[in-house]
Design a protein around this motif. Structure first.
Motif, short mmCIF file in Angstrom:
data_model
loop_
_atom_site.label_atom_id
_atom_site.label_comp_id
_atom_site.label_asym_id
_atom_site.label_seq_id
_atom_site.Cartn_x
_atom_site.Cartn_y
_atom_site.Cartn_z
N ASP A 40 0.85 -1.18 0.00
CA ASP A 40 0.00 0.00 0.00
C ASP A 40 0.90 1.24 0.00
O ASP A 40 1.62 1.51 0.95
N SER A 50 -2.04 4.96 0.35
CA SER A 50 -3.37 5.25 -0.22
C SER A 50 -4.19 6.09 0.75
O SER A 50 -4.05 5.96 1.96
N THR A 79 -7.87 1.13 0.79
CA THR A 79 -7.03 0.04 0.29
C THR A 79 -6.36 -0.76 1.41
O THR A 79 -6.45 -1.98 1.43
N TRP A 80 -5.73 -0.06 2.37
CA TRP A 80 -4.99 -0.81 3.39
C TRP A 80 -5.91 -1.65 4.26
O TRP A 80 -5.62 -2.82 4.53
N SER A 81 -7.06 -1.09 4.65
CA SER A 81 -7.94 -1.90 5.50
C SER A 81 -8.48 -3.11 4.72
O SER A 81 -8.69 -4.18 5.29
N GLY A 120 0.50 -8.12 3.30
CA GLY A 120 0.69 -6.75 2.85
C GLY A 120 1.78 -6.01 3.58
O GLY A 120 2.22 -6.39 4.66
N LYS A 153 2.66 -1.82 4.35
CA LYS A 153 2.09 -0.48 4.21
C LYS A 153 3.23 0.53 4.27
O LYS A 153 3.99 0.54 5.24
#
Ligand code: UDP
Ligand code: MG
Length: 326
Positions: A49, A52, A56-58, A72, A74
């Motif tokens: 990520d 963003s 997106t991250w959640s 993922g 971040k």
């Protein structure tokens, strides 16, 4: 050969519209590859990520809870596509035998990932995904992209034609890549410099699945210019050439003026004077600007700032847990 651990790295910047579909399709790809015994079960999808501002991250975090393939990283803010990709590659390299990078928008054909892996089995360290045609791109994007490749070739930068950042790299290629510490990351220019056995796989590029391009014209131009000035001093040479030519021309003009004067019918040449002042002024400013561009690059490089910052890393956590369990 042992089954390789494959990590697919996907940079995401405001990709909430496509994320779920991308995760679904890539998961299916990994599952199929696994049933075919082409990759190891520890293979992963690594979403990066890139700061963003949407969900997106959640979405990535949620998905990683239900889908064992998904994980993922971040970044702490928006670092741009190339650096986000680099962050993903660097993170993935540690636990993977080979890494594939692909955009989040599904423009690149996920079915050729299998071919990438087959090529890896055949012993290639780098596999480039090459677009067969650019029919789905707008005319403008197509024209500018083609102009870009042509220009790069002219000034001596070797790029793989019509290849974006859809490629497979082996662990040792990635390790070499890490040694290229430049702040101005232009992966398409660096990867061919690594050497190793490489090959190309062709595919048709599709339209963006959803959402809009994160590369507006301004970013695209900046990208092209960066690519050029990070890899070549040809533009500076060009300026030197222009300077030299204008010097020659003005010498000829000077001799002419002198002869006219000696012959005795010199008209005070106001026009030519003005023109040459403007001409020289323009040339000088242009050259200074261009040289300044390179000095700016040097300035950025000597600072040796980190090229990205990771805020959260699900990938390392899961890998470490899995290692403990093993
Ligand atoms: N991207 C990114 N950071 C940015 C801009 C883009 O990580 O600052 C990602 C984006 O999410 C996508 C990929 O880079 O996965 C390519 O972007 P996009 O599809 O918008 O570019 P295009 O295909 O239009 O050139
Ligand atoms: Mg795209």
């Amino acid at each position: 050969m042992k089954k390789p651990v494959l990590t697919i790295v996907v940079p995401c910047y405001n990709e909430e519209d496509v994320f779920q579909e991308t995760a679904r399709q890539l998961t299916a790809v990994l599952q199929n590859l696994q049933t075919e015994h082409l990759i190891a079960p520890e293979s992963k999808l690594l979403f990066v990520d890139d700061g963003s501002r949407d969900r997106t991250w959640s979405l990535i975090v949620e998905e990683s809870k239900k889908n064992p393939f998904v994980t993922g990283v971040k970044l702490s803010r928006n670092f741009g596509h190339q650096r986000a990709l680099l962050a993903g590659l660097e993170a993935a390299k540690e636990y993977s035998d080979c890494v594939i990078s692909i955009d989040a928008d599904l423009q690149d054909d996920v079915r050729v990932i299998r071919e990438f892996v087959v090529k890896y089995w055949e012993g290639f360290d780098i596999v480039y995904g090459v677009r067969r045609s650019r029919e789905t791109d707008t005319f403008f994007k197509r024209a500018t992209a083609q102009g870009f490749y042509r220009l790069m070739k002219k000034i001596g930068i070797h790029l793989v034609y019509n290849h974006a950042d859809f490629r497979l790299m082996s662990k040792r290629a990635l390790e070499e890549l890490s040694r290229y510490g430049e702040a101005n990351v232009f992966l398409r220019g660096i990867v061919p410099l690594l050497g190793f056995r490489s090959t190309e796989v062709f595919y048709d590029r599709k339209e963006r699945f959803a959402g809009e391009s994160k590369y507006p014209l301004k970013k695209m131009l900046a990208f092209a210019f960066d690519g050029m000035t990070s890899f070549s001093v040809a533009p500076i040479r060009f300026i030197t050439l222009i300077g030299f030519l204008s010097f020659l021309l003005s010498s000829v003009a000077g001799i002419y003026a002198l002869i006219v004067k000696l012959l005795g019918h010199a008209q005070s040449g106001w026009t030519s004077l003005m023109i040459s002042i403007w001409l020289i002024g323009g040339l000088l400013l242009m050259s200074m600007g261009l040289i300044g561009e390179y000095i700016g690059k040097i300035y950025q490089e000597v600072k040796r700032r980190p090229r990205f910052t990771i805020e959260e890393n699900l990938y390392n956590n899961t890998q470490q847990k899995e290692r403990v369990n093993v």
